[in-house]
Design an enzyme around this catalytic site. Structure first.
Site, PDB file in Angstrom:
ATOM      1  N   GLU A 107       0.829  -1.216   0.000  1.00 28.13           N
ATOM      2  CA  GLU A 107       0.000   0.000   0.000  1.00 28.13           C
ATOM      3  C   GLU A 107       0.864   1.267   0.000  1.00 28.13           C
ATOM      4  O   GLU A 107       0.525   2.252  -0.666  1.00 28.13           O
ATOM      5  CB  GLU A 107      -0.941  -0.023   1.207  1.00 28.13           C
ATOM      6  CG  GLU A 107      -2.021  -1.099   1.061  1.00 28.13           C
ATOM      7  CD  GLU A 107      -2.764  -1.425   2.342  1.00 28.13           C
ATOM      8  OE1 GLU A 107      -3.731  -2.212   2.278  1.00 28.13           O
ATOM      9  OE2 GLU A 107      -2.381  -0.913   3.411  1.00 28.13           O
ATOM     10  N   GLU A 137      -4.360  -9.940   2.182  1.00 31.11           N
ATOM     11  CA  GLU A 137      -5.430  -9.856   3.164  1.00 31.11           C
ATOM     12  C   GLU A 137      -6.589 -10.829   2.939  1.00 31.11           C
ATOM     13  O   GLU A 137      -7.040 -11.494   3.879  1.00 31.11           O
ATOM     14  CB  GLU A 137      -5.967  -8.422   3.236  1.00 31.11           C
ATOM     15  CG  GLU A 137      -5.001  -7.423   3.850  1.00 31.11           C
ATOM     16  CD  GLU A 137      -4.054  -6.783   2.839  1.00 31.11           C
ATOM     17  OE1 GLU A 137      -3.894  -7.351   1.741  1.00 31.11           O
ATOM     18  OE2 GLU A 137      -3.484  -5.730   3.146  1.00 31.11           O
TER      19      GLU A 137
END
Lengths: 279, 279, 279
Positions: free
Chosen positions: A120, A141
Site C-alpha cells: 500500500e 489480506e
C-alpha cells in the site's frame, strides 16, 4: 529527524537537501506497527513542509523484507489511539494519501517482500522500482479473511486495470518482479545488482530539476489520476469490520500457530500459507 | 492542401480519398513553431469536415525526428497572436483535442524523436506505433524548468497508469521503443524495417471499413477515455507561467549555448542534456 | 441447472459448492444465439443468489472456439422478444453487467476464438486467462459495418488504455495470446498445456477463501473500475442501429456467401475475412 523506538525505526537520511532517503528498519521482519505510525507521520509532515526537498526514496534495511503487513500482535488500543489525520482519514490511509498528494516525488525501491502495508505504501508512492530477483509484492489480506484497508482497491485498478487488480487482490498471492513489471504493479523490475544505482540515478536526476516545475506537473497528474478520498475511507472501515469476523480471527490465529510474525517460512512464503488455510 | 512556409511544411498527401498521410517536413529538426500552427489547423479542419476520409497517418520526412519541441527562438508575439480555437482552448491544445475527438482515426507512426509537441501530438492521436530502433519519446519539459502544456498530464496517466506517467514526466528522459511498448506509451514497437508496411496495412484496413461504424465506435470510446477539456486548459496556463520563471529561462538559455535548436548532440540526446543542467 | 436446447447448451457444473464451471457447448462453433440468452440468464441469477458459490470459471467444450459472435441466422423476432433485464438494460448487456457486479469471482479461461459476444463476456468477467497458442480475441464488428453492442467501448479503454482499445475495436482484427497479454486484454497467456491447471489452481484458491472478504473486496474494486450503466446502454442502441444500415447488411450477406456461420475458414480466420470485404 530519525525516530528510534523499541519497535524499530524509520530512518530519515538526507542524501542532500533535495534528496532524502527513508529506510524501514524494523527488525526482524519490517512488520509495521502502531509505534511506526508517529514515525512515518513525522516524515510525511516534513515532506509536506520542507522547502528544499524534491524527491524521497523509500527502501529497507531488512534483508528479505521491504515492508510487510500490519502488526497483529500489537494491542488493539495501541492501534486505535491515533486521532484522524489531516485529511480526515484514519492515521494510516491519511499518511498514504498525503504522500501521493505531496509536492515531493516519492519512489519505492522494492527489494524483498512488499505485502499489505508495504504494498500500500508502494502504491501510494509516485513510482515503484523492484528487484527482479528479490521483490515480492502482494495484498495478502483476502487470504486471511480480511479486506485490505490502505487503498489498494482504489489504486490498483487505476494503475494496472480491473482484471489484474482483481487477480492481485482476490488471489492474495505473491507477485514476483517479472510479473509485477508485466502487470505494471511496478514501473520496472531491474536486476538486483542494478536496482540501487538505477533508483539513485533517477532520484539524483529529479533532485537536479526545478522544484516548482516538478510540483506543478505532479499536481496536474494528481488531478487526472488520484482516487478521491471518498474511495479510500471505506477501505479502512471494511478492513476493521473484517478483522472482527470469525473467519479472519480464525485464520490469523492459525497463521500465528504456524509461525506468523516470526522469521521463517510463513512470513517468507506468505502467499503459499494463506492459500492453505481454507483447505 | 499542403502549406509551404519558410518554417517548413506539414504535407497533406491523400493516399486515397479515405486514407490521408500528414508528414512533418520542417528542416532541419522538425521543431514545431508558430508558422506550423495554421498549417496544422487547416489539416485538422479538413479532417473534421471531409466526408470521405476515414484514417490519417502522421509521420515525418526528417531523419531522426518525428516531431519535437516548440520553437523557443520564435518571437513571443508570433506565438501569442493566435485566437482561441473552436474548443475555447489555446491554439495548440485546441488542435490536439480536436484530433482526438475527430471521427477520423489518427495514427502516429513514430520514427526518430517525439519530444514535447511531438509526444503530445502522438498522445492526442488514436494509436501510436514506433520504430523499435529509432523511436525516442519524451516529455523533456520538467528538465528545462517547464511544465508541459499540451495535455500529457491528462493523457499519460489514463494511458499508462499514474506511476509510469509520473516517471515519464518527472524524469523528463528519453524513452526508447522497447520501453515505450512495455509502458503502453505506444501501442507497439516494430522493427524499423517493418514499421511503414505495418502502419500502412492498418490504415488501409481501416480505410476499407464503413465510416459510420468507425465514427460511432470511436465516439463511444471517447466517452470512456478522453479527459475533459477542463483538465487540458490548466496545462497550457501552467506551461506559460513556467516559461516566465527564472529557472526555465536560465535552463533554456544554457541549452541554447550548448547547441539547442541546431542539429547536433543537444537535440539528438536531449534527455541526457537536460539531466546535466542542474548539476 | 444445465439447460439443453436445440441450439446447444451452456453447462453449469459445480466442481464444489464454492466453485462452479460454466461451459459453452453450442456446436459446431459456439455461436451465441437467442436460445442461449435464457440459459445464461438462469446461470447469472444463480450466481447472484447462491449462498455458497465464490468463483465461477467460463470455458468451452468446442474445439477452436471459446465463444464467438451473435447468431445472425436467428429470426430477428427471436432476439427481440426478451424483456429488459433487472438493470434496465437489454438482455445481453444486462447479464454482462450483472456478472461484473456479482459478489462471485468470474474467470474466463480462453482457448480458441473469443470474438464479439465471446470477447464481451470475457471483458465482463473479473479475470481472463488465455491459451498462448490457441486463444484469439477480437471485436470483429467494425469490420462488418457494425458497432459492438455488449460493452467493449466502455470496458476496453479502462482495461488496456485508449490507444490499444481503439486498435482492437477499429482494426477489428484477431489478437493472439502473446499480444493479448502484452496489451492487458487478458491477465496472462499461458502455454496451452498449462492453462487448465493454472486456472483451476486460481479458482480452487479463491474458493478456499472467506466469501465475505472476497465480496467486499470486489465491491470496492467495482466502485473504482466499473463503467456506469449509462455508458453501456448506448452501445446496444448503436449496435442495433448499425445492424439496420446497408453497409452492415451488405457485408454480413457477403460473409454468409463466403461461409460465415459454418465451420471453415471464414469463422476460423474471421479477422482476415472482414479485412477483405471492403477492398
Amino acid at each position: 529527524m530519525s525516530t528510534t523506538t523499541a519497535a524499530g525505526e524509520i530512518l530519515l537520511k538526507p542524501i542532500s537537501p533535495e534528496y532524502w532517503r527513508v529506510t524501514f528498519d524494523i527488525p526482524p521482519l519490517n512488520i509495521f506497527g502502531p509505534a511506526n505510525i508517529p514515525q512515518l507521520e513525522a516524515i510525511v509532515s516534513s515532506l509536506e513542509t520542507d522547502r528544499l526537498v524534491k524527491v524521497v526514496v523509500f527502501d529497507s534495511a531488512i534483508d528479505g523484507f521491504f515492508l510487510t503487513h500490519y502488526d497483529f500482535l500489537a494491542k488493539p488500543e495501541e492501534s486505535a489511539k491515533f486521532p484522524l489525520g489531516r485529511t480526515g482519514l484514519q492515521a494510516l490511509p491519511d499518511m498514504l494519501v498525503r504522500i501521493s498528494r505531496s509536492p515531493v516525488v516519492s519512489i519505492a525501491s522494492i527489494r524483498g517482500r512488499a505485502t499489505g502495508v508495504g504494498s500500500e505504501l508502494a502504491l501510494a508512492s509516485d513510482m515503484r522500482f523492484a528487484s527482479r530477483e528479490k521483490a515480492l509484492l502482494s495484498q495478502w489480506e483476502v487470504g486471511a479473511g480480511l479486506v485490505p484497508g490502505g487503498g489498494p482497491m482504489a489504486r490498483l485498478p487505476r494503475l494496472i486495470g480491473r482484471g489484474r487488480a482483481l487477480e492481485v487482490l482476490l488471489t492474495a498471492n505473491d507477485i514476483n518482479g517479472d510479473l509485477a513489471e508485466l502487470y505494471g504493479y511496478v514501473n520496472r523490475s531491474l536486476p538486483d545488482a542494478e536496482l540501487d544505482d538505477f533508483v539513485d540515478g533517477i532520484a539524483q536526476r529529479i533532485a537536479s530539476f526545478d522544484k516548482d516545475a516538478i510540483a506543478e506537473t505532479k499536481r496536474l497528474v494528481n488531478i487526472a489520476s488520484l482516487p478521491p478520498d471518498s474511495e479510500i475511507a471505506p477501505e479502512w472501515e471494511a478492513f476493521i469490520k473484517s478483522l472482527g469476523r470469525p473467519a479472519a480471527q480464525d485464520r490469523i490465529k492459525r497463521l500465528m500457530l504456524q509461525g506468523f510474525h516470526q522469521p521463517g517460512d510463513v512470513e517468507t512464503h506468505l502467499g503459499d500459507y494463506v492459500g492453505l488455510l481454507g483447505r
